[in-house]
Design an enzyme around this catalytic site. Structure first.
Site, PDB file in Angstrom:
ATOM      1  N   ARG A 173      30.556  41.859  44.002  1.00 31.91           N
ATOM      2  CA  ARG A 173      29.827  43.132  43.988  1.00 31.91           C
ATOM      3  C   ARG A 173      28.455  43.006  44.650  1.00 31.91           C
ATOM      4  O   ARG A 173      28.068  43.830  45.479  1.00 31.91           O
ATOM      5  CB  ARG A 173      29.667  43.601  42.532  1.00 31.91           C
ATOM      6  N   SER A 199      40.034  35.827  40.085  1.00 33.77           N
ATOM      7  CA  SER A 199      39.521  37.042  40.740  1.00 33.77           C
ATOM      8  C   SER A 199      38.003  37.047  40.808  1.00 33.77           C
ATOM      9  O   SER A 199      37.335  36.496  39.936  1.00 33.77           O
ATOM     10  CB  SER A 199      39.985  38.259  39.926  1.00 33.77           C
ATOM     11  N   ALA A 200      37.464  37.729  41.828  1.00 32.54           N
ATOM     12  CA  ALA A 200      36.018  37.883  41.954  1.00 32.54           C
ATOM     13  C   ALA A 200      35.500  39.007  41.059  1.00 32.54           C
ATOM     14  O   ALA A 200      34.294  39.158  40.855  1.00 32.54           O
ATOM     15  CB  ALA A 200      35.665  38.203  43.410  1.00 32.54           C
ATOM     16  N   SER A 201      36.421  39.789  40.502  1.00 34.70           N
ATOM     17  CA  SER A 201      36.003  40.989  39.771  1.00 34.70           C
ATOM     18  C   SER A 201      35.480  40.682  38.372  1.00 34.70           C
ATOM     19  O   SER A 201      36.024  39.844  37.660  1.00 34.70           O
ATOM     20  CB  SER A 201      37.178  41.957  39.654  1.00 34.70           C
ATOM     21  N   THR A 203      43.403  48.379  43.645  1.00 33.37           N
ATOM     22  CA  THR A 203      42.114  48.947  43.251  1.00 33.37           C
ATOM     23  C   THR A 203      41.164  49.100  44.439  1.00 33.37           C
ATOM     24  O   THR A 203      40.090  49.673  44.272  1.00 33.37           O
ATOM     25  CB  THR A 203      41.443  48.053  42.191  1.00 33.37           C
ATOM     26  N   LYS A 205      36.931  43.331  50.852  1.00 33.11           N
ATOM     27  CA  LYS A 205      38.017  42.798  50.017  1.00 33.11           C
ATOM     28  C   LYS A 205      37.750  41.345  49.628  1.00 33.11           C
ATOM     29  O   LYS A 205      37.479  40.513  50.506  1.00 33.11           O
ATOM     30  CB  LYS A 205      39.359  42.919  50.748  1.00 33.11           C
ATOM     31  N   GLY A 206      37.814  41.061  48.348  1.00 34.37           N
ATOM     32  CA  GLY A 206      37.601  39.700  47.864  1.00 34.37           C
ATOM     33  C   GLY A 206      36.135  39.310  47.748  1.00 34.37           C
ATOM     34  O   GLY A 206      35.807  38.220  47.300  1.00 34.37           O
ATOM     35  N   ASP A 258      45.314  36.495  42.454  1.00 31.50           N
ATOM     36  CA  ASP A 258      44.158  37.352  42.673  1.00 31.50           C
ATOM     37  C   ASP A 258      44.499  38.700  42.007  1.00 31.50           C
ATOM     38  O   ASP A 258      45.672  38.982  41.749  1.00 31.50           O
ATOM     39  CB  ASP A 258      43.945  37.512  44.190  1.00 31.50           C
ATOM     40  N   LEU A 259      43.505  39.517  41.722  1.00 34.84           N
ATOM     41  CA  LEU A 259      43.781  40.803  41.045  1.00 34.84           C
ATOM     42  C   LEU A 259      43.877  41.968  42.040  1.00 34.84           C
ATOM     43  O   LEU A 259      44.951  42.510  42.286  1.00 34.84           O
ATOM     44  CB  LEU A 259      42.675  41.093  40.021  1.00 34.84           C
ATOM     45  N   ASP A 260      42.690  42.306  42.614  1.00 33.76           N
ATOM     46  CA  ASP A 260      42.609  43.492  43.478  1.00 33.76           C
ATOM     47  C   ASP A 260      43.405  43.252  44.762  1.00 33.76           C
ATOM     48  O   ASP A 260      43.099  42.333  45.522  1.00 33.76           O
ATOM     49  CB  ASP A 260      41.144  43.779  43.828  1.00 33.76           C
ATOM     50  N   GLU A 288      47.166  35.767  47.232  1.00 35.45           N
ATOM     51  CA  GLU A 288      45.897  36.336  47.692  1.00 35.45           C
ATOM     52  C   GLU A 288      46.080  37.366  48.796  1.00 35.45           C
ATOM     53  O   GLU A 288      46.978  37.224  49.622  1.00 35.45           O
ATOM     54  CB  GLU A 288      45.027  35.220  48.286  1.00 35.45           C
ATOM     55  N   ASP A 289      45.199  38.390  48.830  1.00 33.80           N
ATOM     56  CA  ASP A 289      45.269  39.368  49.925  1.00 33.80           C
ATOM     57  C   ASP A 289      44.030  39.321  50.828  1.00 33.80           C
ATOM     58  O   ASP A 289      44.008  39.991  51.853  1.00 33.80           O
ATOM     59  CB  ASP A 289      45.412  40.795  49.378  1.00 33.80           C
ATOM     60  N   LYS A 296      34.473  33.292  46.536  1.00 33.57           N
ATOM     61  CA  LYS A 296      35.422  32.929  47.581  1.00 33.57           C
ATOM     62  C   LYS A 296      34.734  33.152  48.930  1.00 33.57           C
ATOM     63  O   LYS A 296      33.984  34.122  49.041  1.00 33.57           O
ATOM     64  CB  LYS A 296      36.671  33.833  47.492  1.00 33.57           C
ATOM     65  N   ASN A 338      35.544  43.085  36.293  1.00 32.81           N
ATOM     66  CA  ASN A 338      36.276  44.079  35.501  1.00 32.81           C
ATOM     67  C   ASN A 338      37.746  43.678  35.319  1.00 32.81           C
ATOM     68  O   ASN A 338      38.577  44.518  34.971  1.00 32.81           O
ATOM     69  CB  ASN A 338      36.222  45.439  36.213  1.00 32.81           C
TER      70      ASN A 338
HETATM   71  C1  BG6 Z   1      37.298  41.692  44.284  1.00 30.54           C
HETATM   72  C2  BG6 Z   1      37.475  42.917  45.162  1.00 30.54           C
HETATM   73  O1  BG6 Z   1      38.511  41.367  43.669  1.00 30.54           O
HETATM   74  O2  BG6 Z   1      36.328  41.957  43.265  1.00 30.54           O
HETATM   75  C3  BG6 Z   1      36.137  43.340  45.745  1.00 30.54           C
HETATM   76  O3  BG6 Z   1      38.393  42.623  46.203  1.00 30.54           O
HETATM   77  C4  BG6 Z   1      35.130  43.559  44.609  1.00 30.54           C
HETATM   78  O4  BG6 Z   1      36.302  44.521  46.491  1.00 30.54           O
HETATM   79  C5  BG6 Z   1      35.024  42.291  43.760  1.00 30.54           C
HETATM   80  O5  BG6 Z   1      33.836  43.862  45.142  1.00 30.54           O
HETATM   81  C6  BG6 Z   1      34.073  42.462  42.568  1.00 30.54           C
HETATM   82  O6  BG6 Z   1      34.615  43.425  41.700  1.00 30.54           O
HETATM   83  P1  BG6 Z   1      33.839  44.087  40.491  1.00 30.54           P
HETATM   84  O7  BG6 Z   1      34.932  44.765  39.704  1.00 30.54           O
HETATM   85  O8  BG6 Z   1      33.203  42.973  39.715  1.00 30.54           O
HETATM   86  O9  BG6 Z   1      32.826  45.023  41.053  1.00 30.54           O
HETATM   87 MG    MG Z   2      42.083  40.717  46.478  1.00 34.61          MG
END
Ligand code: BG6
Ligand code: MG
Length: 216
Positions: free
Chosen positions: A48, A113-115, A16, A44-45, A8-10, A168-169, A144, A117
């Site tokens: 957006r 990761s869910a991000s 972050t 967390k996780g 996982d990233l964040d 994972e966190d 997730k 970014n």
């Molecule tokens: C997850 C974070 O990794 O990514 C969440 O834990 C975040 O807090 C989600 O909302 C989406 O991230 P992003 O960068 O696409 O807004």
């Molecule tokens: Mg995380």
């Protein structure tokens, strides 16, 4: 056969969560809601879009679809400004050593990761080259705790799920890893990450001996 590791990233590679918190907090001020660090724990996780829905629920605010779109984009603009200065100092302790060990041993490494970014963040902190493949918020349709993100990562690594270990966190992330049939190292509070096979309070506490043991 050696195992694949899916990170996982964040909250696992970089901290972050504090930047997501600041960006959500300043957005919440627009509709008079005092967003707290405790509230942020539930984010967390979480994707957006889902996070904004949660925030509006917390604030008991009914927004139009146009407002939602605008706020999602405003939140991300604020977040991007906050992470613009990120560098390798923001990598969580112990992570470079784990990545080095895995790379030296020839294990495959993926991001799950869910991000949306994720790639620019890995690039900013100088870790992108460790990853054989990335699966992030741009490439999955189910968030997730659905296992899609980790199953896709395993598929892209060319490994069966049972040969993958997830770090994972988030509670939802640990649930996703277990639903995918993978082993999971949780980072955080063991009373929250109950489903994890192993749990450590911080990344610094993950023993390299455990990584070695799980990587065979
Ligand atoms: C997850 C974070 O990794 O990514 C969440 O834990 C975040 O807090 C989600 O909302 C989406 O991230 P992003 O960068 O696409 O807004
Ligand atoms: Mg995380």
């Amino acid at each position: 056969m050696s195992k694949g590791f899916i990170f996982d990233l964040d909250g696992v590679i970089v901290d972050t969560a504090k930047y997501h918190y600041e960006a959500w907090k300043s957005l919440a001020q627009q509709f008079g809601y005092d967003f707290t660090p405790q509230d942020n724990e539930h984010f967390k996780g979480v994707s957006r879009v889902k996070s904004l829905e949660l925030l509006l629920e917390m604030a008991q605010y009914k927004a139009t679809p146009e407002q939602k779109d605008r706020w999602l984009s405003e939140k991300n603009t604020a977040y991007l400004a906050l992470i613009s200065h990120m560098n390798d100092k923001e990598i969580l302790p112990g992570i470079p050593q784990i990545l080095d060990l895995l790379q030296r041993q020839g294990n495959l490494i993926a991001l799950g990761s869910a991000s949306k970014n994720a790639e620019p963040i890995l690039e900013k902190v100088g870790l992108l080259s460790y990853f054989n493949t990335l699966v992030d918020g741009n490439s999955v349709s189910k968030a997730k705790p659905d296992p899609e993100v980790f199953l896709k990562a395993a598929q892209q690594l060319g490994l069966p799920p049972e040969d993958c270990v997830v770090l994972e966190d988030a509670k939802a992330g640990v649930a996703a890893a277990k639903a995918a049939g993978m082993q999971c190292i949780g980072v955080g509070d063991a009373t929250i990450l109950k489903l994890a096979d192993y749990c450590f309070e911080t990344t610094a506490a993950i023993p390299l001996s455990l990584i070695k043991e799980l990587s065979q």
